[in-house]
Design a protein around this motif. Structure first.
Motif, PDB file in Angstrom:
ATOM      1  N   SER A 163     -15.548 -19.741  -0.666  1.00  0.00           N
ATOM      2  CA  SER A 163     -13.865 -19.124  -1.078  1.00  0.00           C
ATOM      3  C   SER A 163     -13.479 -18.640   0.657  1.00  0.00           C
ATOM      4  CB  SER A 163     -14.466 -17.332  -1.096  1.00  0.00           C
ATOM      5  OG  SER A 163     -15.124 -17.497  -2.565  1.00  0.00           O
ATOM      6  N   GLU A 182      -9.776 -21.116   1.655  1.00  0.00           N
ATOM      7  CA  GLU A 182      -9.025 -20.264   1.619  1.00  0.00           C
ATOM      8  C   GLU A 182      -8.200 -20.666   3.627  1.00  0.00           C
ATOM      9  OE1 GLU A 182      -5.663 -17.493   1.936  1.00  0.00           O
ATOM     10  OE2 GLU A 182      -6.968 -18.334   0.803  1.00  0.00           O
ATOM     11  N   ALA A 189      -4.137 -20.456  -0.087  1.00  0.00           N
ATOM     12  CA  ALA A 189      -3.078 -19.721  -1.865  1.00  0.00           C
ATOM     13  C   ALA A 189      -1.585 -19.558  -1.410  1.00  0.00           C
ATOM     14  CB  ALA A 189      -3.744 -19.127  -2.464  1.00  0.00           C
ATOM     15  N   GLN A 214      -0.411 -15.752  -5.251  1.00  0.00           N
ATOM     16  CA  GLN A 214      -1.861 -15.278  -5.176  1.00  0.00           C
ATOM     17  C   GLN A 214      -1.495 -14.724  -7.360  1.00  0.00           C
ATOM     18  OE1 GLN A 214      -4.151 -14.374  -2.766  1.00  0.00           O
ATOM     19  NE2 GLN A 214      -5.482 -14.186  -5.262  1.00  0.00           N
ATOM     20  N   ASP A 241      -7.225 -12.278  -8.806  1.00  0.00           N
ATOM     21  CA  ASP A 241      -7.932 -11.872  -8.245  1.00  0.00           C
ATOM     22  C   ASP A 241      -7.444 -11.949  -6.620  1.00  0.00           C
ATOM     23  OD1 ASP A 241      -9.389  -9.867  -9.785  1.00  0.00           O
ATOM     24  OD2 ASP A 241     -10.966 -10.795  -9.946  1.00  0.00           O
ATOM     25  N   PRO A 242      -7.762 -11.486  -5.607  1.00  0.00           N
ATOM     26  CA  PRO A 242      -7.174 -12.256  -4.526  1.00  0.00           C
ATOM     27  C   PRO A 242      -8.769 -12.695  -4.009  1.00  0.00           C
ATOM     28  CG  PRO A 242      -7.846 -10.130  -3.826  1.00  0.00           C
ATOM     29  CD  PRO A 242      -7.737  -9.973  -5.747  1.00  0.00           C
ATOM     30  N   TRP A 243      -8.480 -14.111  -2.582  1.00  0.00           N
ATOM     31  CA  TRP A 243      -9.880 -14.967  -2.665  1.00  0.00           C
ATOM     32  C   TRP A 243     -10.469 -14.470  -1.631  1.00  0.00           C
ATOM     33  CZ3 TRP A 243     -11.396 -14.644   2.458  1.00  0.00           C
ATOM     34  CH2 TRP A 243     -11.185 -14.550   3.416  1.00  0.00           C
ATOM     35  N   TRP A 244     -10.728 -12.889  -1.299  1.00  0.00           N
ATOM     36  CA  TRP A 244     -11.575 -11.867  -0.327  1.00  0.00           C
ATOM     37  C   TRP A 244     -12.648 -11.459  -1.733  1.00  0.00           C
ATOM     38  CZ3 TRP A 244     -11.181  -7.024  -1.890  1.00  0.00           C
ATOM     39  CH2 TRP A 244     -10.110  -6.916  -2.460  1.00  0.00           C
ATOM     40  N   THR A 245     -12.027 -11.281  -3.492  1.00  0.00           N
ATOM     41  CA  THR A 245     -12.976 -10.840  -4.300  1.00  0.00           C
ATOM     42  C   THR A 245     -13.833 -12.151  -4.122  1.00  0.00           C
ATOM     43  OG1 THR A 245     -10.700  -9.191  -4.636  1.00  0.00           O
ATOM     44  CG2 THR A 245     -12.712  -9.960  -6.128  1.00  0.00           C
TER      45      THR A 245
END
Length: 544
Positions: free
Chosen positions: A191, A195, A200, A203, A206-210
């Protein structure tokens, strides 16, 4: 009549002893299978009730059927499991404790409980990060955690713990923890790399950090499971038998496959970026982050367990090298097959040119990654010092056999395609039909031919047998882990060795050389070797 009674009893006793032993073995197997099933049923029932208890969303209605099933599993299966466990627990002071069934039951139920509660709880925390509440996962995790703790207590009991297969649940737990650690670390790093490589623009979901945090949860949970078994329970120090097999399978074979897969994918993406930029950059680099993460994490796990394997026996070190050679061989042979496939595809219609280039780059990537690994592990140009080694002979025969089977199947497919082309009057070009199986046929034929030639060379170079085998089977009775002693007896006599654990767990200070010396000159079909207490060793030839 009275004088005949003692004679008849004396005659009947030897015949009845094996019968009672067989009955006891069958009884133990049936009892522990029933206990496993009942414990599983009770845990499922409790987990269902707990899931309903933790459910706080009024819109969810599970219905009466689910509640009735959970109650039946809990209130019927639970008491039956407790009653059966109580009667079984009371008998664990004789043959039942030293039986394989008791150790196998504890290993199986402990591993199932560990995997179930760890997966459920980690999944629940992962769902929480994504904004989802999973009461069923929490209930399942708590119920199976209780099962694991209870059986962990039985495993460590000073008077009831199993005497056989004692290290199996620890080794399996460490292997499972390693798998969760590797997958969680790859998910987190993938992930982050995705990024960083292509942020991205829009969006969605869910956001990438999820995803990164969810992977971190699995990494932390897996690290705890792995540390608990590998360090705290000292699985790292277990040697011989099952422990070495799992070390090679998970730490070398599994981690090595992840590493080669990641490196091969990264090389393939790099080759496409340089020579086949037909796709847009986001699509082309879609798997690059995952490939880099897999290569890095897999390499760390691979190198660590490879170093641990170097501290083990010569057989384990040899198996490690052969497994690495096998990984490289599979990748290189796959690359050769794909390259042949791509070259044949280039001879067909011009529309296949782009696909042929992509196939060619994929084959080159697999060959570039696999060939060096095979070369370093196999060392084909160096003189073979252990041409007669069992592991090397098994590897050669296995590779030759598997390659021959695959080659035969590929040849049958090629023949089918040729006859199909001849009977349907044309249609798709013949090369287009046979290029994939023909590439596989050529690659496997090369592998089979090479390893068959090496096998014949090793067979000719192997030293003659220095001694005639005088013992066919050895029954070794020893305390603790007698893997090294069994391996030494097998190497010295050539006989198969069956290990039996002493019920009294007497300390044994006998040396391997002393046992081998005691077997020198013994000639019998079966031999019983008793070791302990202290430095006592007794060799008993058995009648046929």
């Amino acid at each position: 009549m009275s004088a005949a009674t003692p004679d008849s009893a004396a005659v009947g006793t030897p015949a009845s002893t094996p019968q009672r032993g067989a009955q006891g073995t069958v009884r133990r197997v049936i009892v522990f299978i029933l206990l496993f099933v009942l414990v599983t049923i009770a845990a499922m029932g409790v987990s269902g009730l707990l899931g309903r208890l933790f459910e706080t969303r009024p819109e969810f209605d599970f219905g009466i059927g689910g509640l009735a099933l959970s109650l039946a599993f809990t209130l019927v299966g639970g008491p039956l499991a407790l009653v059966l466990w109580w009667f079984t627990w009371r008998r664990l002071d004789g043959p039942d404790r030293s039986s394989v069934a008791w150790g196998l039951y504890l290993a199986a139920i402990s591993f199932v409980a560990l995997v179930t509660f760890a997966t459920s709880l980690l999944g629940m925390f992962s769902d929480l990060i994504g904004g989802r509440w999973s009461p069923d996962s929490l209930g399942t995790g708590i119920a199976w955690l209780a099962v694991w703790i209870a059986h962990r207590w039985m495993w460590a009991h000073p008077r009831k713990s199993p005497l056989r297969l004692t290290t199996v649940p620890i080794v399996l737990g460490a292997a499972y923890g390693l798998g969760v650690v590797v997958s969680g670390a790859i998910r987190t790093l993938a992930s982050l790399f995705d990024e960083a490589i292509i942020p991205a623009q829009v969006q969605l979901g869910d956001p990438w950090w999820t995803t990164a945090l969810q992977g971190l949860v699995w990494f932390a949970g897996g690290a705890l499971v792995w540390w608990w078994h590998w360090m705290r329970d000292r699985a790292r120090g277990f040697t011989g038998g099952f422990a070495d097999v799992m070390l090679v399978l998970t730490g070398v074979l599994g981690a090595g496959a992840v590493t080669l897969g990641g490196v091969g994918t990264a090389v393939y993406i790099g080759l496409r970026a340089a020579f086949d930029r037909t796709d847009p950059w986001p699509e082309l680099l879609d798997l690059l982050g995952l490939a880099i993460a897999a290569a890095g994490v897999g390499a760390i796990a691979w190198l660590y367990h490879r170093r641990v394997a170097r501290e083990r026996s010569e057989l384990t070190r040899s198996a490690t090298r052969l497994v690495e050679a096998g990984l490289g061989l599979i990748a290189a042979a796959s690359g050769i097959g794909v390259i042949v496939n791509a070259l044949l595809a280039a001879l067909t219609a011009p529309l296949a040119g782009s696909d042929a280039r992509t196939l060619l780059l994929a084959g080159i990537a697999a060959l570039v990654v696999g060939a060096p690994v095979w070369w370093v592990a196999w060392r084909p140009l160096e003189p073979v010092m252990d041409a007669g080694a069992v592991a090397r002979r098994v590897f050669l025969v296995a590779v030759f056999g598997v390659s021959a089977v695959v080659a035969i199947i590929a040849l049958l497919v090629v023949g089918y395609r040729v006859f199909e082309f001849s009977l349907d009057g044309g249609g798709t070009a013949l090369i287009e039909r046979i290029r994939a199986p023909f590439g596989l046929l050529l690659a496997t034929a090369l592998v089979a031919g090479y390893h068959f030639a090496v096998w014949r060379r090793d067979r000719a170079a192997a030293p003659a047998v220095a001694h005639v085998r005088t013992i066919d089977r050895v029954v070794l009775v020893a305390s603790g882990d007698a893997g090294a002693l069994a391996a030494a007896i097998e190497a010295a006599t050539g006989a198969s060795v069956a290990r039996w654990a002493r019920a009294d767990a007497a300390d044994s200070a006998i040396s391997v050389d002393a046992v081998v010396a005691a077997l020198s000159g013994v000639s019998a079909h079966r031999v019983l070797v008793l070791t302990g207490p202290a430095d006592r060793v007794e060799v008993v030839p058995l009648a046929d």
